[in-house]
Design an enzyme around this catalytic site. Structure first.
Site, PDB file in Angstrom:
ATOM      1  N   GLU A   1       0.848  -1.187   0.000  1.00  0.00           N
ATOM      2  CA  GLU A   1       0.000   0.000   0.000  1.00  0.00           C
ATOM      3  C   GLU A   1       0.886   1.241   0.000  1.00  0.00           C
ATOM      4  OE1 GLU A   1      -3.282   0.659   2.672  1.00  0.00           O
ATOM      5  OE2 GLU A   1      -3.371  -1.482   3.100  1.00  0.00           O
TER       6      GLU A   1
ATOM      7  N   ASP B   1      -6.006   9.163   9.491  1.00  0.00           N
ATOM      8  CA  ASP B   1      -4.613   8.903   9.864  1.00  0.00           C
ATOM      9  C   ASP B   1      -4.256   9.509  11.212  1.00  0.00           C
ATOM     10  OD1 ASP B   1      -3.980   7.510   7.496  1.00  0.00           O
ATOM     11  OD2 ASP B   1      -3.830   9.408   6.419  1.00  0.00           O
TER      12      ASP B   1
END
Length: 307
Positions: A91, A102
């Site tokens: 990824e 995040d």
């Protein structure tokens, strides 16, 4: 442009895609002449790779890093090192100014990358140079706004041409994925969807049905980050997903040690995703070279813990 239809059909049948062939275009006064040659590495689709591992009784190691931290040249080297360290799928995060999913480690990496002038175009250009050398299929992780600004079809066409095989967009709901899924399908990119600990079973089944490549199971409620221990609730979520889909389930968010990886494997997941710990190892080092060494060392320890 069309390249050897027979060869392309064979590659598709094997679950492999465009990186197995590269085209050279020579412009002539009368038009274009296209010639094709086999590239060094043939890469399966994400679903093809996950299916292969499941057949072999193996679990996928799926590392994540942020493009452009500390710089795109280092990112290219990091992708190659992760591939050689045994990554089954990789990824790659596109840095974004407002990364809702995040935690502080990946936010910090994204900020540093943006300060270095990293852009979507530069990330795509870097991918196009390194992807022919990667065995692991590459999944791009990006928020929806950059896709929308570029146009879904154009975005999917560009990343597919560069060598991306999967796409993960964390900030769109299942109901909003119809158009982007169609654009992905048109260009041979698989759209991977996320399920969370708070997703109801009926909705989880719909997400699993729509997801391609694998189902990404978020192990915690909240943002990404390095955790001291994994929640045992994840085991029940993996079992729940297995009752509604035969697709591979990969667990991410909070995976940072070989012990975490072993625990996830024991819960029956078909994939282990590690992001923040690798991003921190790469980004917190005194130099890019030291960061690459630290990242690779951690990646190899995680790979060794996953059968």
């Amino acid at each position: 442009l069309q390249c050897s239809e027979g060869s392309a059909a064979k590659m598709q049948a094997l679950g492999c895609h465009g990186r197995a062939m590269q085209c050279r275009v020579a412009r002539k006064a009368a038009g274009r002449q296209v010639s094709c040659h086999a590239a060094a590495v043939a890469v399966k689709s994400v679903s093809g790779r996950m299916a292969e591992l499941k057949t072999q009784g193996k679990v996928a190691f799926i590392p994540f890093i942020v493009a452009g931290d500390p710089d795109l040249n280092t990112t290219a080297q990091a992708l190659l090192r992760l591939d050689k360290a045994g990554a089954d799928v990789i990824e790659l995060g596109v840095p974004y100014s407002d990364p809702l999913a995040d935690g502080p480690v990946i936010q910090g990496a994204a900020t540093r990358a943006l300060e270095q002038g990293t852009s979507l175009d530069k990330v795509i250009a870097m991918i196009s140079t390194v992807s022919p050398s990667l065995k692991a299929p590459l999944v791009l992780f990006t928020y929806f706004n950059p896709i929308l600004r570029r146009g879904m079809d154009k975005f999917c066409q560009q990343i597919a041409t560069a060598g991306v095989r999967g796409l993960l967009v964390p900030d769109i709901s299942l109901e909003d994925t119809v158009e982007i899924r169609a654009a992905c399908a048109k260009h041979g990119v698989e759209l991977i969807l996320l399920a969370t600990p708070t997703t109801p079973k009926a909705r989880m089944a719909k997400i699993a049905q729509a997801s391609q490549g694998f189902v990404y199971l978020v192990s915690v409620t909240g943002v990404t980050g390095v955790k001291a221990e994994m929640s045992t609730r994840v085991e029940g979520l993996v079992e729940l997903l297995h009752t509604v889909t035969d697709k591979s389930v990969a667990v991410g968010f909070g995976v940072s040690t070989p012990e975490h990886a072993k625990q996830i494997v024991s819960w029956g997941a078909e994939g282990v995703i590690c992001g923040s710990a690798l991003v921190r190892a790469l980004g917190d080092a005194k130099s890019p070279a030291e960061g690459l060494d630290a990242m690779e060392s951690l990646a190899r320890s995680l790979r060794a813990a996953i059968p």
